[in-house]
Scaffold this active site. Structure first.
Site, short mmCIF file in Angstrom:
data_model
loop_
_atom_site.label_atom_id
_atom_site.label_comp_id
_atom_site.label_asym_id
_atom_site.label_seq_id
_atom_site.Cartn_x
_atom_site.Cartn_y
_atom_site.Cartn_z
CB SER A 82 -62.77 -40.71 -89.46
OG SER A 82 -62.23 -39.43 -89.83
CE LYS A 124 -64.21 -37.00 -90.01
NZ LYS A 124 -63.62 -37.35 -91.01
CE1 TYR A 181 -63.42 -33.77 -87.57
CE2 TYR A 181 -60.81 -33.07 -87.63
CZ TYR A 181 -61.80 -33.91 -88.14
OH TYR A 181 -61.76 -35.09 -89.22
CE1 TYR A 185 -63.47 -39.81 -94.66
CE2 TYR A 185 -62.30 -42.03 -94.14
CZ TYR A 185 -62.92 -40.79 -93.74
OH TYR A 185 -62.73 -40.27 -92.60
CB VAL A 230 -56.57 -42.31 -90.73
CG1 VAL A 230 -57.11 -42.14 -92.04
CG2 VAL A 230 -56.57 -41.34 -89.68
#
Ligand code: GLU
Length: 311
Positions: A67, A70, A194, A246, A264
């Site tokens: 992530s 992102k 993605y 998060y 992760v």
């Protein structure tokens, strides 16, 4: 001018303090490529604006950035579509898990922010405008390589394949948003891109180099080129600070005080504006899916250097 901290000394100290704890936390086990990573690895890279590179531990071992990509998706989407992206995604911390579906329904298919999975899937949809999936993936990897000044950075195809094979939850998010018109391209195209973003493999050194423009008002301090405007760099940092971890983003801001984005795979990219870009990797995760020792290491680094966006 405050004295420049002795970063090599600080990194050695962090390594020595944390080494008895190496192996703490739980690796992500939703795909075999992440499940079998040795949790006792730990690496950290600090790249300062004067071009110096400081490394400790396994800072030259490649890991799955997951992530953290992102941040790159957001940067590319802003470059392509400008501020209009904010019609498609929010800018608020989610307070939910990275792959939560509940919030998406309550908010009519508009994801809270670009750093939860649903938001990053929308960013990917934006990157597909006028492109085939293959072209969009090519554009992303070229961008990463140019930022890192390293043609050796690759997508781990085995990880991308496993993400596809186990990605039902992301598919659920994407189909749900497609039903709301929040995603405009075919779901399998969007997710194909993605998953390839998430599967980029980088070392701590490469990752910190990639993020260096965010510590330097949007300009690459080594090559000298402008990547994004100063105000855009500030805004990307603001998103990282408020949404980068998060439902633990508030805790990270409190403890570390720097913009950061976790993945992760156990990596975290943190930005000390005006000072440095930092990458840390320790595969064991905490309950919120963020690197357990990686966050502790960043907290120690911030304390010892005095780096903070809060003065
Ligand atoms: N590939 C992961 C997913 O989409 C990324 C999650 C993360 O790094 O937080 O589920």
């Amino acid at each position: 001018m405050p004295e420049q901290p002795d970063i090599d000394h600080i990194l050695r100290e962090i390594y020595a303090t944390l080494s008895p704890r190496f192996g703490e936390g739980k690796v992500a086990d939703y795909i075999p490529q992440l499940a079998r990573v040795d949790t006792r690895q730990f690496g950290m890279a600090v790249l300062t604006l004067d071009g110096a590179t400081h490394l400790v531990g396994d800072a030259e071992t490649a890991f799955s950035i997951q992530s953290i990509s992102k941040v790159l998706m957001l940067t590319l989407a802003l470059g392509k579509h400008g501020e209009s992206i904010w019609n498609r995604v929010g800018r608020e911390p989610s307070g939910s898990a990275f792959n939560s579906i509940v919030q998406l329904e309550a908010e009519h298919g508009i994801p809270r922010n670009p750093f939860i999975n649903a938001g990053a899937i929308v960013m990917t949809d934006l990157l597909l405008a006028g492109h085939t999936p293959r072209e969009a993936i090519g554009e992303m990897i070229r961008f990463v390589r140019s930022l890192a000044d390293d043609e050796g950075i690759v997508i781990d195809q085995a990880v991308a394949k496993s993400e596809q094979a186990t990605g039902d939850r992301n598919r659920a998010l994407a189909y749900f948003m497609h039903a709301y018109g929040a995603i405009r391209h075919p779901v399998d195209h969007v997710l194909g891109v993605y998953f390839h973003h998430c599967a980029v493999a980088m070392t701590c050194r490469q990752l910190a180099r990639t993020g260096l423009f965010l510590a330097n008002d949007g300009r690459d301090p080594v090559g000298g080129g402008s990547v994004v405007s100063r105000s855009r760099a500030r805004r990307i940092n603001a998103m990282m600070l408020t949404c980068g971890h998060y439902d633990q983003s508030g805790d990270f801001a409190y403890r570390v005080g720097l913009p950061g984005k976790s993945g992760v795979g156990g990596g975290i990219l943190a930005i000390a504006p005006g000072h440095a870009a930092i990458a840390v990797w320790s595969p064991g995760l905490n309950a919120q899916g963020n690197s357990l020792l990686g966050s502790v290491a960043l907290e120690m680094l911030a304390q010892r250097t005095g780096w903070s966006v809060f003065g």
